[in-house]
Design a protein around this motif. Structure first.
Motif, PDB file in Angstrom:
ATOM      1  N   ALA A  79      37.224  46.126  36.726  1.00  0.00           N
ATOM      2  CA  ALA A  79      38.330  45.192  36.903  1.00  0.00           C
ATOM      3  C   ALA A  79      39.608  45.628  36.191  1.00  0.00           C
ATOM      4  O   ALA A  79      40.685  45.094  36.474  1.00  0.00           O
ATOM      5  CB  ALA A  79      37.918  43.798  36.424  1.00  0.00           C
ATOM      6  N   ALA A  82      42.949  46.432  38.138  1.00  0.00           N
ATOM      7  CA  ALA A  82      43.945  45.443  38.560  1.00  0.00           C
ATOM      8  C   ALA A  82      45.096  45.334  37.571  1.00  0.00           C
ATOM      9  O   ALA A  82      46.150  44.792  37.908  1.00  0.00           O
ATOM     10  CB  ALA A  82      43.280  44.082  38.741  1.00  0.00           C
ATOM     11  N   ASP A 101      33.200  46.890  40.723  1.00  0.00           N
ATOM     12  CA  ASP A 101      33.675  45.699  40.023  1.00  0.00           C
ATOM     13  C   ASP A 101      35.144  45.403  40.284  1.00  0.00           C
ATOM     14  O   ASP A 101      35.632  44.321  39.939  1.00  0.00           O
ATOM     15  CB  ASP A 101      33.473  45.856  38.506  1.00  0.00           C
ATOM     16  N   ASP A 103      38.331  44.339  42.507  1.00  0.00           N
ATOM     17  CA  ASP A 103      38.446  43.452  43.664  1.00  0.00           C
ATOM     18  C   ASP A 103      39.008  44.205  44.872  1.00  0.00           C
ATOM     19  O   ASP A 103      39.570  45.297  44.746  1.00  0.00           O
ATOM     20  CB  ASP A 103      39.331  42.245  43.331  1.00  0.00           C
ATOM     21  N   ASP A 104      38.832  43.620  46.046  1.00  0.00           N
ATOM     22  CA  ASP A 104      39.210  44.282  47.303  1.00  0.00           C
ATOM     23  C   ASP A 104      40.680  44.684  47.340  1.00  0.00           C
ATOM     24  O   ASP A 104      41.019  45.807  47.730  1.00  0.00           O
ATOM     25  CB  ASP A 104      38.907  43.365  48.495  1.00  0.00           C
ATOM     26  N   GLU A 105      41.564  43.767  46.956  1.00  0.00           N
ATOM     27  CA  GLU A 105      42.999  44.054  47.025  1.00  0.00           C
ATOM     28  C   GLU A 105      43.365  45.223  46.111  1.00  0.00           C
ATOM     29  O   GLU A 105      44.142  46.112  46.497  1.00  0.00           O
ATOM     30  CB  GLU A 105      43.806  42.809  46.624  1.00  0.00           C
ATOM     31  N   THR A 106      42.789  45.220  44.924  1.00  0.00           N
ATOM     32  CA  THR A 106      43.084  46.302  43.982  1.00  0.00           C
ATOM     33  C   THR A 106      42.615  47.642  44.527  1.00  0.00           C
ATOM     34  O   THR A 106      43.340  48.651  44.474  1.00  0.00           O
ATOM     35  CB  THR A 106      42.416  46.019  42.625  1.00  0.00           C
ATOM     36  N   VAL A 134      32.562  44.402  51.327  1.00  0.00           N
ATOM     37  CA  VAL A 134      33.976  44.085  51.151  1.00  0.00           C
ATOM     38  C   VAL A 134      34.434  43.190  52.301  1.00  0.00           C
ATOM     39  O   VAL A 134      33.856  43.207  53.388  1.00  0.00           O
ATOM     40  CB  VAL A 134      34.846  45.359  51.094  1.00  0.00           C
TER      41      VAL A 134
END
Length: 227
Positions: A79, A82, A101, A103-106, A134
Motif C-alpha cells: 500500500a 499509493a 496489497d 489498490d487497483d487505481e494505484t 482486480v
C-alpha cells in the motif's frame, strides 16, 4: 563475519551476528535460477514491467532487494505505492514488493507511469499478476501482459543455505548431521528454517541430531535426547 566456536561439551550462550549482505548471501539453484537469470541484465533498454512470483519463504523478496540495490530502484511495499510522489519515480526503476496489497487505481497509474516514462517496474507476489483479482478492466489487461517468472520452494541447496545462515546468526555450530536431518523434516521456507533454529537455540544445548529430533519430532519424551 566471524563465528565463535562452540565446544560440544559446553553450554552455549546467546550470540547474535549479522547475516551476509548482498548477492553473496543468495544461493542460486534450480528453484530460483530462472528468476535470477531474468533479472541479471534487466532493465535493459526496453524496461517495462516484470514480476517474480512464488510461495511464501522462497526468497523472492530477497531477490527483489538484490535487484533494487543493483539498479538503484525505488523500493516500495504494498500500500506504500499509493503514497509515493510520481515525480520521484518518473523514468526510474521501481520495486513493488507485496504488490497485491496495492489498490487497483494505484497499480494502474504506476504501470502507466513506468511505461510512459521509460522506467522499469518489478512486481513481487505469490501468484502471478495474471491470477490477481482486480476490478478495473484496463488494469486487468495490463497485468495479463506482464512477464512473470516463477520461483519454487527452496530446494536442498537453498534450504541448507537458509539453515546455515540462521545458525550462524546465533553463533551456533550444529553437528554435521543436523542440517541433513532437518532438510527432510521441515517445511521448505525461510520462515520454517528460522523457526526451527530459534527453537533449538532456546534449549541452550549443543545442537545435535538428537536435539533436532527432540524439537521436530518430540523425541525427548522417549529419552533419546540424552543418547
Amino acid at each position: 563475519m566471524s563465528h565463535r566456536p562452540t565446544p560440544a561439551d559446553q553450554m552455549r550462550l546467546p550470540l547474535q551476528s549479522d547475516l551476509p549482505e548482498g548477492v553473496e548471501g543468495f544461493v542460486v539453484s534450480g528453484c530460483n535460477r530462472a528468476a535470477v537469470e531474468a533479472l541479471a541484465d534487466w532493465p535493459n533498454l526496453i524496461g517495462g514491467v516484470m514480476a517474480i512470483c512464488g510461495p511464501a519463504g522462497c526468497g523472492k523478496s530477497r531477490l527483489g532487494q538484490i535487484w533494487a540495490e543493483r539498479v538503484g530502484a525505488v523500493a516500495l511495499h504494498g500500500a506504500e505505492a499509493a503514497l509515493i510522489d510520481p515525480l520521484e519515480i518518473e523514468g526510474r526503476p521501481v520495486l513493488l514488493d507485496r504488490a497485491m496489497d496495492a489498490d487497483d487505481e494505484t497499480l494502474f497509474h504506476l504501470i502507466n507511469l513506468i511505461q510512459a516514462t521509460g522506467g522499469a517496474l518489478l512486481l513481487v507476489s505469490r501468484p502471478a499478476p495474471s491470477a490477481w483479482a482486480v476490478a478495473l478492466p484496463d488494469l486487468r489487461s495490463r497485468l495479463d501482459a506482464v512477464i512473470s517468472v516463477p520461483m519454487e520452494a527452496p530446494d536442498d541447496a537453498v534450504l541448507t543455505a537458509m539453515l546455515e545462515a540462521r545458525f550462524a546468526e546465533r553463533g551456533i555450530r550444529p553437528q554435521k548431521d543436523v542440517i541433513p536431518y532437518l532438510l527432510r523434516r521441515i517445511d521448505r521456507s525461510a520462515a520454517a528454517a528460522a523457526d526451527v533454529v530459534e527453537r533449538l537455540d532456546a534449549l541452550h544445548r549443543p545442537v545435535t541430531r538428537a536435539l533436532a529430533r527432540a524439537v521436530v519430532e518430540g523425541a525427548e519424551e522417549s529419552g533419546e535426547l540424552f543418547e
